[in-house]
Write a protein that holds these residues in place. Structure first.
Motif, short mmCIF file in Angstrom:
data_model
loop_
_atom_site.label_atom_id
_atom_site.label_comp_id
_atom_site.label_asym_id
_atom_site.label_seq_id
_atom_site.Cartn_x
_atom_site.Cartn_y
_atom_site.Cartn_z
N LYS A 98 -28.67 -7.55 15.29
CA LYS A 98 -27.99 -8.85 15.31
C LYS A 98 -27.51 -9.22 13.90
CE LYS A 98 -30.01 -10.30 19.55
NZ LYS A 98 -30.40 -8.90 19.85
N LEU A 99 -28.32 -8.87 12.92
CA LEU A 99 -27.90 -9.14 11.54
C LEU A 99 -26.77 -8.21 11.12
CD1 LEU A 99 -31.38 -9.86 9.92
CD2 LEU A 99 -29.60 -11.51 10.47
N GLN A 100 -26.81 -6.99 11.63
CA GLN A 100 -25.68 -6.07 11.35
C GLN A 100 -24.41 -6.63 11.95
OE1 GLN A 100 -25.87 -3.70 9.34
NE2 GLN A 100 -28.07 -3.30 9.24
N ALA A 101 -24.56 -7.18 13.17
CA ALA A 101 -23.41 -7.79 13.85
C ALA A 101 -22.89 -8.97 13.03
CB ALA A 101 -23.81 -8.25 15.25
N ALA A 102 -23.83 -9.77 12.50
CA ALA A 102 -23.44 -10.94 11.70
C ALA A 102 -22.68 -10.51 10.45
CB ALA A 102 -24.68 -11.74 11.31
N GLY B 262 -21.43 7.50 19.13
CA GLY B 262 -21.94 6.23 19.63
C GLY B 262 -21.99 5.12 18.61
N ILE B 263 -21.74 3.90 19.06
CA ILE B 263 -21.96 2.72 18.24
C ILE B 263 -23.45 2.39 18.32
CG2 ILE B 263 -21.44 0.24 18.05
CD1 ILE B 263 -18.60 1.11 19.27
N VAL C 267 -18.97 -8.90 26.44
CA VAL C 267 -19.53 -7.58 26.12
C VAL C 267 -20.87 -7.52 26.85
CG1 VAL C 267 -20.40 -6.06 24.30
CG2 VAL C 267 -18.38 -7.46 23.89
N THR C 268 -20.97 -6.63 27.79
CA THR C 268 -22.17 -6.59 28.63
C THR C 268 -22.87 -5.24 28.56
OG1 THR C 268 -23.03 -6.96 30.88
CG2 THR C 268 -20.87 -5.91 30.72
N SER C 269 -24.17 -5.29 28.50
CA SER C 269 -24.99 -4.07 28.63
C SER C 269 -25.41 -3.98 30.09
CB SER C 269 -26.23 -4.17 27.77
OG SER C 269 -25.91 -4.60 26.50
N LEU D 19 -21.49 -3.57 18.77
CA LEU D 19 -20.23 -3.41 19.51
C LEU D 19 -19.50 -4.74 19.65
CD1 LEU D 19 -18.25 -1.73 21.29
CD2 LEU D 19 -19.72 -2.25 23.24
N SER D 20 -20.24 -5.81 19.97
CA SER D 20 -19.58 -7.10 20.20
C SER D 20 -18.93 -7.62 18.91
CB SER D 20 -20.55 -8.13 20.78
OG SER D 20 -21.59 -8.38 19.87
N ALA D 21 -19.58 -7.36 17.77
CA ALA D 21 -18.99 -7.80 16.49
C ALA D 21 -17.74 -6.98 16.19
CB ALA D 21 -20.01 -7.64 15.37
#
Ligand code: GLU
Length: 289
Positions: free
Chosen positions: A231-235, A158-159, A59-61, A165-167
């Protein structure tokens, strides 16, 4: 063997891995131009995971940042009108993929592009199609490269950031591991750049309210959109879906194979699968902060 060591040992058996890299990790800080040395190491790491017979997704920005550079606009300006950002993303996404394709070809690997929006997850048919496409790409031994479809995604669609997005991607494809490469070593009790007493956290065994509040107070880097909060949302998403997650520093991209070899690098977020976690509903209810 300590519990942490045991969990780290389990990283060796991961079979489907999602790796996220942010814009700031792909650019030279001084110029904002792409860091080809880093990109090369990144692609080599991904190809090697493939060569070990595992599935891997990147997953790349970088679409907006690379596009801006291409038309000689400097840096990222959050105040740019949406249409300008989207035009830059349209230019930059193609350039970014061209660069990735070239390097993947050097290692005899095929890469594919998947651009997603919130709708890809919320809409049943879209989600079904996306999952099938990933499955087919894995069967073909191809490395999917994912970004948000920034040229059409607006606030409602939008995400918003690629950590989340990666999660979501990891959850969608039933990955067992997510690695977020960032400009920080992992999770700290406070921003270590501002607070010298901030303590590094090695393992997170459950996301407490206190931890989530701590993340909200942090800010993102200048070119990407992800701070500690995203990042915590992703976790949270990854953990609920049973995906272990590691945040590690992208200063040395080779941490990827070291993490997968079970080394104690970065902050590990242990997954706690929540039966009945409804990914489409969660994504639908997500709001930007
Ligand atoms: N999708 C955006 C881009 O490629 C970046 C989002 C992010 O950095 O989280 O430019």
């Amino acid at each position: 063997m300590s519990e942490n060591r045991q969990i780290r040992e389990m990283m060796k058996d991961k079979k489907r891995i999602v790796i996220k890299i942010g814009s700031s990790s792909l650019q030279h800080t001084q110029t904002g131009d792409l860091d080809y040395t880093k990109l090369d190491v990144l692609v080599r790491e991904l190809c090697d995971i493939r060569n070990r017979g595992k599935d891997v997704v990147l997953v790349t920005s970088g679409a907006v940042a690379v596009g801006r550079k291409a038309v000689l606009m400097q840096g990222i300006d959050e105040d740019d009108p949406t249409a300008v950002k989207q035009a830059c993303a349209a230019i930059g996404q193609a350039r970014l993929m061209m660069t990735y394709q070239k390097i993947f070809a050097e290692y005899n690997q095929v890469a594919a592009q998947i651009l997603m929006t919130k709708n890809t997850i919320i809409d049943n048919l879209n989600r079904f199609n996306a999952r099938n496409t990933f499955a087919e790409l894995f069967k073909l031994g191809v490395v999917p490269i994912v970004n948000e479809n920034d040229t059409v995604a607006t606030y409602e669609l939008g995400i918003g950031d690629n950590d989340t997005l990666s999660a979501i991607v990891a959850a969608l494809i039933g990955a067992d591991m997510l690695i977020l490469l960032s400009d920080i070593d992992g999770l700290y009790t406070d921003d270590p750049r501002k607070n010298p007493n901030a303590k590094y956290i090695e393992v997170v065994d459950g996301l407490t309210d206190e931890l989530m509040e701590m993340g909200k107070a942090s800010t993102g880097s200048s070119s990407g959109t992800g701070g500690m909060n995203t990042k915590l949302q992703a976790a949270r998403i990854a953990g609920n879906m049973g995906v272990d997650m590691v945040i590690a520093n992208s200063a040395d991209i080779k941490v990827i194979h070291r993490i997968l070899a079970g080394q104690n690098i970065g902050t590990l977020f242990k997954a706690h699968k929540e039966e009945g976690f409804d990914l489409p509903l969660y994504v639908q209810q997500m709001t930007h902060e």
